[in-house]
Motif scaffolding. Structure first.
Motif, short mmCIF file in Angstrom:
data_model
loop_
_atom_site.label_atom_id
_atom_site.label_comp_id
_atom_site.label_asym_id
_atom_site.label_seq_id
_atom_site.Cartn_x
_atom_site.Cartn_y
_atom_site.Cartn_z
N LEU A 122 0.81 -1.21 0.00
CA LEU A 122 0.00 0.00 0.00
C LEU A 122 0.85 1.26 0.00
O LEU A 122 0.47 2.28 -0.58
CB LEU A 122 -0.95 -0.02 1.20
CG LEU A 122 -2.03 1.06 1.23
CD1 LEU A 122 -2.91 0.98 -0.01
CD2 LEU A 122 -2.88 0.93 2.50
N ASP A 123 2.00 1.22 0.66
CA ASP A 123 2.84 2.42 0.75
C ASP A 123 3.21 2.95 -0.63
O ASP A 123 3.25 4.16 -0.85
CB ASP A 123 4.11 2.11 1.54
CG ASP A 123 3.82 1.86 3.01
OD1 ASP A 123 2.72 2.25 3.45
OD2 ASP A 123 4.69 1.29 3.69
N ALA A 124 3.49 2.06 -1.57
CA ALA A 124 3.92 2.49 -2.90
C ALA A 124 2.76 2.64 -3.87
O ALA A 124 2.95 3.15 -4.98
CB ALA A 124 4.93 1.49 -3.46
N ASN A 125 1.57 2.17 -3.48
CA ASN A 125 0.44 2.15 -4.41
C ASN A 125 -0.79 2.87 -3.89
O ASN A 125 -1.89 2.69 -4.41
CB ASN A 125 0.06 0.70 -4.74
CG ASN A 125 1.16 -0.03 -5.50
OD1 ASN A 125 1.28 0.09 -6.70
ND2 ASN A 125 1.97 -0.79 -4.76
N GLY A 126 -0.61 3.68 -2.84
CA GLY A 126 -1.77 4.32 -2.22
C GLY A 126 -2.56 5.18 -3.18
O GLY A 126 -3.79 5.30 -3.06
N ALA A 127 -1.90 5.78 -4.20
CA ALA A 127 -2.59 6.66 -5.13
C ALA A 127 -3.60 5.90 -5.98
O ALA A 127 -4.53 6.50 -6.52
CB ALA A 127 -1.58 7.37 -6.03
N ALA A 128 -3.43 4.59 -6.10
CA ALA A 128 -4.34 3.80 -6.93
C ALA A 128 -5.59 3.38 -6.18
O ALA A 128 -6.59 2.98 -6.80
CB ALA A 128 -3.62 2.56 -7.46
N LEU A 129 -5.59 3.44 -4.87
CA LEU A 129 -6.73 2.97 -4.07
C LEU A 129 -7.95 3.85 -4.34
O LEU A 129 -7.88 5.08 -4.30
CB LEU A 129 -6.37 3.01 -2.58
CG LEU A 129 -7.18 2.11 -1.65
CD1 LEU A 129 -7.02 0.65 -2.05
CD2 LEU A 129 -6.74 2.31 -0.20
N GLY A 130 -9.07 3.21 -4.66
CA GLY A 130 -10.30 3.94 -4.95
C GLY A 130 -10.40 4.43 -6.38
O GLY A 130 -11.39 5.06 -6.76
N LEU A 131 -9.39 4.16 -7.20
CA LEU A 131 -9.39 4.61 -8.58
C LEU A 131 -10.37 3.79 -9.41
O LEU A 131 -10.40 2.57 -9.34
CB LEU A 131 -7.98 4.47 -9.18
CG LEU A 131 -7.82 4.88 -10.64
CD1 LEU A 131 -7.96 6.39 -10.80
CD2 LEU A 131 -6.47 4.40 -11.19
N ASP A 132 -11.20 4.48 -10.18
CA ASP A 132 -12.10 3.83 -11.14
C ASP A 132 -11.34 3.74 -12.46
O ASP A 132 -11.19 4.74 -13.18
CB ASP A 132 -13.38 4.64 -11.31
CG ASP A 132 -14.32 4.02 -12.34
OD1 ASP A 132 -14.01 2.94 -12.88
OD2 ASP A 132 -15.38 4.64 -12.60
N ILE A 133 -10.84 2.54 -12.78
CA ILE A 133 -9.97 2.43 -13.96
C ILE A 133 -10.76 2.58 -15.26
O ILE A 133 -10.15 2.72 -16.33
CB ILE A 133 -9.21 1.08 -13.97
CG1 ILE A 133 -10.17 -0.08 -14.21
CG2 ILE A 133 -8.41 0.89 -12.69
CD1 ILE A 133 -9.45 -1.38 -14.56
#
Length: 375
Positions: A122-133
């Protein structure tokens, strides 16, 4: 002969180069297969549990040790299919799973949302959380293709937003069903569809770390698909000196999870130095040496003939001089002198002989006995 041997030598080096590129090719295929096995393992986690929590997902991904084993992978995540028409509340569901996600973003205006619910580390990928791809056509098309075909699918090269920075990479998406349909089913039941297990990875890191030989033996360029004008779309290229003109090249195409990659390898200076095409130079050098040797021999023969001719001319001149000297002695002698052959015939006679015996009696070729009687 030199051209024929050069062709044979280049063919041998080309085969050696192709052997190296095949090793890199197989390594790439094996690496991609390992990605799929990783996604299958994550899907098995969902199949074995009625509810996968954020903590369970974190533990599972940590056991994969992707940072050490697969450094090009940024993480492993789960994208949930959110149907807002059915009153789906992602916040409530994620709270049940022990995770709080930011509001779904960006706004797409679509009823179906493809929302990143889990992603680790999660530390390196937090910006992707909740993203609607589904906001991006390339991501959406690959996800829908995976859902409809029940196969793993790959996006084209896209911009990945991870840890606040942008990087070019890919998403590999595996469809996930509550009831896993047979792979041969043409139309998987949409009612059982949950979402996608997915993995973002950096293309440059993948392509540059396949084997130790890469970069020393071959420069690799990867093209992802074909543009509207039929041109290859560049995806990756090994950094190299553009002034260098490679002598050997191999091109292959592989089907990669719904996409086609064109792989182009070109030889490096190190490879060409280690595999010089020297046979033709040996033949040419040998030919030059033989030609020089023949030239040297002919020169020696020519000089020897010239010396012989000079000696012959000198000796001939000496003989002529001696002959003229002897003839002068004979011609000027006060006594009669006849020069006879082996048959006693007159070859020549001096003036004293002609005066003594009469010019009319001395004829060249006559027998001496006709003039002089020997007792």
């Amino acid at each position: 002969l030199a051209a024929f041997l050069d062709q044979l030598e280049r063919s041998r080096i080309q085969h050696a180069f192709e052997s190296h590129t095949e090793d890199i090719h197989h390594t790439l295929i094996d690496r991609l297969d390992s990605y799929v096995r990783t996604l299958d393992g994550a899907a098995a986690l969902f199949a074995a549990s009625s509810l996968v929590t954020a903590q369970e997902w974190e533990i599972y991904v940590n056991t994969l040790d992707i940072e050490a084993r697969l450094p090009e992978i940024l993480g492993v995540g789960y994208i949930a299919l959110v149907d807002e028409r059915a009153g789906y509340d992602p916040l409530e569901r994620t709270l049940e799973n022990g995770l709080v996600i930011p509001p779904i973003h960006p706004v797409t205006g679509q009823d179906e949302r493809y929302v990143v619910q889990f992603i680790e580390p999660l530390d390196a990928n937090g910006a992707a959380l909740g993203l609607d791809i589904s906001f991006d056509e390339a991501r959406r098309v690959a996800a829908e293709r995976a859902r409809e075909s029940n196969t793993v699918q790959l996006t084209p090269l896209i911009e990945l937003v991870q840890d606040g920075s942008s990087a070019g990479g890919y998403l590999l998406l595996r469809p996930l069903y509550a009831f896993q349909p047979d792979a041969l089913m043409q139309e998987p039941p949409n009612s059982d569809f949950l979402g996608w297990i997915y993995m973002p990875f950096i293309g440059d890191t993948l392509f540059s770390s396949l084997t130790k030989q890469q970069g020393r033996v071959a420069y690799l360029s990867v093209y992802d698909g074909v543009g509207p004008l039929g041109e290859l779309i560049p995806s990756y290229s090994t950094p190299h000196d553009a002034r260098f003109d490679p002598q050997f090249e191999v091109t292959s195409r592989i089907a990669v999870f719904g996409r086609e990659w064109t792989l182009m390898w070109k030889s490096t200076p190190d490879f060409e130095k280690a595999n010089p095409a020297f046979l033709k130079w040996i033949v040419l050098s040998s030919g030059i040496i033989v030609a020089l040797l023949l030239t040297f021999i002919m020169q020696i023969i020519s000089e020897r003939e010239a010396r012989i001719e000079i000696n012959v001319a000198r000796k001939t001149s000496l003989l002529r001089a001696k002959s003229e000297e002897a003839q002068s002695v004979i011609d000027n002698a006060v006594i009669s002198i006849f020069v006879l052959d082996s048959n006693d015939r007159i070859i020549s006679a001096n003036d004293a002989a002609k005066n003594l015996f009469g010019v009319e009696n001395v004829s060249i070729g006559d027998l001496i006995g006709n003039i002089i009687t020997f007792q």
